[in-house]
Design a protein around this motif. Structure first.
Motif, PDB file in Angstrom:
ATOM      1  N   SER A  21       0.525  23.895  37.967  1.00  0.00           N
ATOM      2  CA  SER A  21       1.768  23.166  38.215  1.00  0.00           C
ATOM      3  C   SER A  21       2.512  23.062  36.894  1.00  0.00           C
ATOM      4  O   SER A  21       2.012  23.472  35.856  1.00  0.00           O
ATOM      5  N   TYR A  58       4.397  18.717  41.833  1.00  0.00           N
ATOM      6  CA  TYR A  58       4.909  19.684  42.808  1.00  0.00           C
ATOM      7  C   TYR A  58       6.154  19.164  43.518  1.00  0.00           C
ATOM      8  O   TYR A  58       7.022  19.943  43.883  1.00  0.00           O
ATOM      9  N   ASN A  61       8.866  19.848  40.893  1.00  0.00           N
ATOM     10  CA  ASN A  61       9.050  21.262  40.595  1.00  0.00           C
ATOM     11  C   ASN A  61       8.026  22.057  41.420  1.00  0.00           C
ATOM     12  O   ASN A  61       6.841  22.061  41.086  1.00  0.00           O
ATOM     13  N   LYS A  63       7.390  25.170  41.613  1.00  0.00           N
ATOM     14  CA  LYS A  63       6.849  26.413  41.053  1.00  0.00           C
ATOM     15  C   LYS A  63       5.350  26.237  40.795  1.00  0.00           C
ATOM     16  O   LYS A  63       4.928  25.223  40.234  1.00  0.00           O
ATOM     17  N   SER A  65       1.207  28.425  40.574  1.00  0.00           N
ATOM     18  CA  SER A  65       0.379  29.623  40.539  1.00  0.00           C
ATOM     19  C   SER A  65      -1.021  29.255  41.008  1.00  0.00           C
ATOM     20  O   SER A  65      -1.424  28.092  40.953  1.00  0.00           O
ATOM     21  N   THR A  82       1.734  33.924  42.086  1.00  0.00           N
ATOM     22  CA  THR A  82       2.781  32.963  41.758  1.00  0.00           C
ATOM     23  C   THR A  82       3.650  32.762  42.993  1.00  0.00           C
ATOM     24  O   THR A  82       3.797  33.655  43.835  1.00  0.00           O
ATOM     25  N   THR A  84       5.443  29.118  45.363  1.00  0.00           N
ATOM     26  CA  THR A  84       5.833  27.710  45.445  1.00  0.00           C
ATOM     27  C   THR A  84       4.769  26.905  46.186  1.00  0.00           C
ATOM     28  O   THR A  84       4.055  27.428  47.045  1.00  0.00           O
TER      29      THR A  84
END
Length: 138
Positions: A21, A58, A61, A63, A65, A82, A84
């Protein structure tokens, strides 16, 4: 080059996943997790605590992995995905991935407000094996 089926077969055999994260300062944060409870195409479902630091990250943001690896005696293989991460709190998905032993972590059962589901949707990845690295799209 490995096929998507081969990569997902490799992933399904692992016991641990590392999820990444982004914190408030923009730095990556990693955490070891038990393997996803469900894999549906390029979506991976994890159970976790709603109150955890990761959930707050999360929500700010999405984004993320996820990394899977296997260190054999003579061979190392790893897959980084990678994409969301979404925080899900609806009853249907919580019940779907609930397991009997989960009451150890969530005393109030499947309806415990501190129980939620993370859904990671992968968009691309990198595979490493035998000194070769390759990128792929999902």
């Amino acid at each position: 080059m490995r096929t998507a089926e081969q990569i997902f077969e490799f992933i399904s055999k692992q016991k641990v996943a590392f999820i990444g994260s982004v914190d408030d300062d923009g730095f990556p944060n990693m955490k070891a997790m038990l393997m996803p409870r469900k894999i549906d195409g390029s979506c991976f479902y994890f159970s976790t605590n709603t109150s955890s630091m990761r959930i707050a990250q999360y929500r700010k943001n999405p984004k993320a992995s996820v990394y899977f690896f296997n260190k054999g005696r003579f061979r190392y293989e790893g897959v980084m995905l990678t994409g969301t991460m979404e925080v899900l709190e609806d009853a249907q998905i919580k019940e779907e991935i609930w397991q009997t032993g989960d009451t150890m972590f969530y005393k109030k059962g499947v309806n415990d407000p501190d129980y939620c589901v993370l859904r990671f949707t992968a968009s691309k990845g990198r595979h490493y094996c035998d000194l070769k690295t390759e990128s792929f799209e999902l």
